[in-house]
Scaffold this motif. Structure first.
Motif, mmCIF file in Angstrom:
data_model
loop_
_atom_site.group_PDB
_atom_site.id
_atom_site.type_symbol
_atom_site.label_atom_id
_atom_site.label_comp_id
_atom_site.label_asym_id
_atom_site.label_seq_id
_atom_site.Cartn_x
_atom_site.Cartn_y
_atom_site.Cartn_z
ATOM 1 N N TRP A 88 0.833 -1.202 0.000
ATOM 2 C CA TRP A 88 0.000 0.000 0.000
ATOM 3 C C TRP A 88 0.870 1.255 0.000
ATOM 4 O O TRP A 88 0.543 2.254 -0.649
ATOM 5 C CB TRP A 88 -0.962 0.028 1.185
ATOM 6 C CG TRP A 88 -2.286 -0.600 0.889
ATOM 7 C CD1 TRP A 88 -2.904 -1.603 1.580
ATOM 8 C CD2 TRP A 88 -3.167 -0.267 -0.199
ATOM 9 N NE1 TRP A 88 -4.111 -1.924 0.983
ATOM 10 C CE2 TRP A 88 -4.294 -1.124 -0.094
ATOM 11 C CE3 TRP A 88 -3.112 0.645 -1.237
ATOM 12 C CZ2 TRP A 88 -5.357 -1.076 -0.998
ATOM 13 C CZ3 TRP A 88 -4.169 0.707 -2.149
ATOM 14 C CH2 TRP A 88 -5.274 -0.144 -2.016
ATOM 15 N N GLN A 89 1.972 1.227 0.727
ATOM 16 C CA GLN A 89 2.900 2.357 0.715
ATOM 17 C C GLN A 89 3.343 2.650 -0.723
ATOM 18 O O GLN A 89 3.370 3.808 -1.159
ATOM 19 C CB GLN A 89 4.126 2.033 1.575
ATOM 20 C CG GLN A 89 5.182 3.118 1.609
ATOM 21 C CD GLN A 89 4.913 4.216 2.607
ATOM 22 O OE1 GLN A 89 4.354 3.948 3.666
ATOM 23 N NE2 GLN A 89 5.264 5.439 2.271
ATOM 24 N N THR A 90 3.651 1.597 -1.463
ATOM 25 C CA THR A 90 4.101 1.754 -2.845
ATOM 26 C C THR A 90 2.992 2.317 -3.732
ATOM 27 O O THR A 90 3.224 3.217 -4.552
ATOM 28 C CB THR A 90 4.569 0.393 -3.401
ATOM 29 O OG1 THR A 90 5.612 -0.122 -2.571
ATOM 30 C CG2 THR A 90 5.075 0.528 -4.825
ATOM 31 N N ALA A 91 1.767 1.793 -3.566
ATOM 32 C CA ALA A 91 0.642 2.257 -4.384
ATOM 33 C C ALA A 91 0.293 3.713 -4.088
ATOM 34 O O ALA A 91 0.052 4.505 -5.007
ATOM 35 C CB ALA A 91 -0.579 1.362 -4.137
ATOM 36 N N VAL A 107 -4.837 -0.194 -11.531
ATOM 37 C CA VAL A 107 -4.312 -1.555 -11.399
ATOM 38 C C VAL A 107 -3.408 -1.674 -10.172
ATOM 39 O O VAL A 107 -3.365 -2.723 -9.527
ATOM 40 C CB VAL A 107 -3.571 -1.979 -12.682
ATOM 41 C CG1 VAL A 107 -2.903 -3.334 -12.508
ATOM 42 C CG2 VAL A 107 -4.547 -2.047 -13.857
ATOM 43 N N LEU A 108 -2.715 -0.604 -9.795
ATOM 44 C CA LEU A 108 -1.915 -0.625 -8.564
ATOM 45 C C LEU A 108 -2.812 -0.865 -7.355
ATOM 46 O O LEU A 108 -2.477 -1.650 -6.460
ATOM 47 C CB LEU A 108 -1.160 0.698 -8.398
ATOM 48 C CG LEU A 108 0.142 0.835 -9.175
ATOM 49 C CD1 LEU A 108 0.624 2.285 -9.170
ATOM 50 C CD2 LEU A 108 1.209 -0.082 -8.597
ATOM 51 N N GLY A 109 -3.960 -0.201 -7.319
ATOM 52 C CA GLY A 109 -4.894 -0.411 -6.220
ATOM 53 C C GLY A 109 -5.486 -1.803 -6.237
ATOM 54 O O GLY A 109 -5.601 -2.463 -5.189
ATOM 55 N N ASN A 220 5.793 -2.659 -8.406
ATOM 56 C CA ASN A 220 6.941 -1.993 -9.027
ATOM 57 C C ASN A 220 7.011 -2.254 -10.527
ATOM 58 O O ASN A 220 7.443 -1.387 -11.298
ATOM 59 C CB ASN A 220 8.235 -2.445 -8.341
ATOM 60 C CG ASN A 220 8.395 -1.837 -6.959
ATOM 61 O OD1 ASN A 220 7.979 -0.706 -6.715
ATOM 62 N ND2 ASN A 220 8.989 -2.587 -6.040
ATOM 63 N N ARG A 221 6.554 -3.442 -10.955
ATOM 64 C CA ARG A 221 6.522 -3.726 -12.395
ATOM 65 C C ARG A 221 5.401 -2.952 -13.084
ATOM 66 O O ARG A 221 5.516 -2.603 -14.261
ATOM 67 C CB ARG A 221 6.361 -5.232 -12.634
ATOM 68 C CG ARG A 221 7.603 -6.036 -12.282
ATOM 69 C CD ARG A 221 7.600 -7.394 -12.953
ATOM 70 N NE ARG A 221 6.505 -8.239 -12.495
ATOM 71 C CZ ARG A 221 6.554 -9.027 -11.435
ATOM 72 N NH1 ARG A 221 7.643 -9.066 -10.682
ATOM 73 N NH2 ARG A 221 5.516 -9.770 -11.101
ATOM 74 N N ILE A 222 4.319 -2.691 -12.362
ATOM 75 C CA ILE A 222 3.242 -1.868 -12.924
ATOM 76 C C ILE A 222 3.731 -0.435 -13.109
ATOM 77 O O ILE A 222 3.452 0.212 -14.123
ATOM 78 C CB ILE A 222 1.998 -1.899 -12.002
ATOM 79 C CG1 ILE A 222 1.399 -3.305 -11.965
ATOM 80 C CG2 ILE A 222 0.947 -0.888 -12.472
ATOM 81 C CD1 ILE A 222 0.360 -3.512 -10.882
ATOM 82 N N ILE A 223 4.485 0.048 -12.139
ATOM 83 C CA ILE A 223 5.021 1.411 -12.202
ATOM 84 C C ILE A 223 6.089 1.532 -13.282
ATOM 85 O O ILE A 223 6.124 2.509 -14.035
ATOM 86 C CB ILE A 223 5.596 1.811 -10.829
ATOM 87 C CG1 ILE A 223 4.463 1.895 -9.788
ATOM 88 C CG2 ILE A 223 6.341 3.147 -10.910
ATOM 89 C CD1 ILE A 223 4.948 2.008 -8.352
#
Length: 252
Positions: A88-91, A107-109, A220-223
Motif C-alpha cells: 500500500w505504501q508503494t501504491a 491496477v496498482l490499487g 513496481n513492475r506496474i510502475i
C-alpha cells in the motif's frame, strides 16, 4: 484509532469511502481513482447481498467489511505517516507521480487490495476448513465485478479518447483489460486465502510478509513495466485527460 475500526456493516464502508473520495477530490489527489472504483465495486456487492444472491449473505457482508477495513485503515495510516503494508505504501506513493496513466493507478490499487487484502480478509472470515464453504459465494462476486468493470471501461473512454476508436477496431476485446486484472487477482487471492486459512501464529505472519513483498514486486513492475511498455504508456499518458479533478468526476 482510525475511523475504519468503527465500521461494522457495508453501509458504513460506503460512508467511509465517500469521506476518502471527498477529501481526495478537495486535494486533487490521484488516490481518489482507486477509491472511486472500489466504492462502485462495494455498492455492487451491497446490491448482491440485498438481492440475496449469495448462499450466506451475512458471511459475505462480514467478508466485505473486513476486506474494506484493511484499505480504509491503510489509507488513514498512510495519511498520518503511520506504518502500513509495503504494497500500500508503494501504491499510495505512486499517486504522487505525474507520469503514470489512470489505468496504472487503478491496477496498482487492484493489485494490492485484492492480492494482499482480500487473501487476508477471506482467511479471517472463514478460517480452517470453513474457507472452502465460502468458495461458491466468493466466485459469485466475479460476475458482479465483471459488470462493474465493463461500466468502468466506458468511463475510461472519456478519459483517454483514442479508446473509442480502439473499441471500433477491436470489437470491444480491449474491454477485458481491467476485468482480466481483477479476475486474475481474485483467483490468486483465493489460492493465498486457502493456504493462509490453514496457518496461524508465526507461520501466518511470515506468509503475510512474503505475500506483501510479492505484491510489492508486482506493483513496481506496474510502475516501471520496461522500456517498450513504458514507451506505449507515455503515448497514452500524453493523450489522456490531465486534470485530476475532472478525471475523478469522469470515473464516478
Amino acid at each position: 484509532m482510525t475511523p475504519a475500526l468503527n465500521v461494522s456493516n457495508i453501509n458504513g464502508v460506503l460512508l467511509e469511502l465517500d469521506k476518502i473520495i471527498a477529501q481526495c477530490e478537495r486535494e486533487g489527489s490521484r488516490e481518489a481513482y482507486f477509491a472511486v472504483l472500489y466504492r462502485q465495486m462495494t455498492e455492487a456487492v451491497r446490491k448482491g447481498i440485498s438481492d440475496n444472491i449469495f448462499e450466506d449473505c451475512p458471511r459475505m457482508e462480514r467478508l466485505d467489511v473486513i476486506f474494506a477495513k484493511r484499505y480504509i485503515s491503510a489509507w488513514h495510516c498512510y495519511r498520518n505517516a503511520s506504518p502500513c503494508s509495503l504494497s500500500w505504501q508503494t501504491a499510495f506513493d505512486a499517486c504522487k507521480k505525474n507520469d503514470l496513466t489512470v489505468v496504472q493507478h487503478l491496477v496498482l490499487g487492484i493489485n494490492t487490495h485484492i492480492n494482499l487484502d482480500l487473501s487476508i480478509a477471506a482467511a479471517e472470515t472463514a478460517p480452517g476448513q470453513d474457507i472452502f464453504k465460502m468458495q461458491t459465494d466468493y466466485d459469485r462476486i466475479n460476475d458482479i465485478i465483471a459488470t462493474a468493470a465493463n461500466d468502468l471501461q466506458i468511463r475510461l473512454e472519456k478519459i483517454w479518447w483514442p479508446m473509442k476508436l480502439l473499441t471500433r477496431i477491436s470489437n470491444d476485446r480491449h474491454k477485458a483489460v481491467i476485468n482480466f486484472s481483477i479476475l486474475k487477482a481474485r483467483q490468486t487471492a483465493w489460492a493465498s486465502a486457502a493456504a493462509m486459512a490453514m496457518t496461524e501464529g508465526p507461520a501466518e505472519k511470515n506468509y503475510i510478509t512474503g505475500l506483501d513483498n510479492g505484491v510489492t514486486a508486482i506493483a513496481n513492475r506496474i510502475i516501471d513495466p520496461g522500456i517498450w511498455a513504458a514507451s506505449l504508456l507515455k503515448i497514452v499518458r500524453w493523450s489522456e485527460e490531465r486534470d485530476v479533478g475532472k478525471i475523478i468526476s469522469l470515473l464516478k
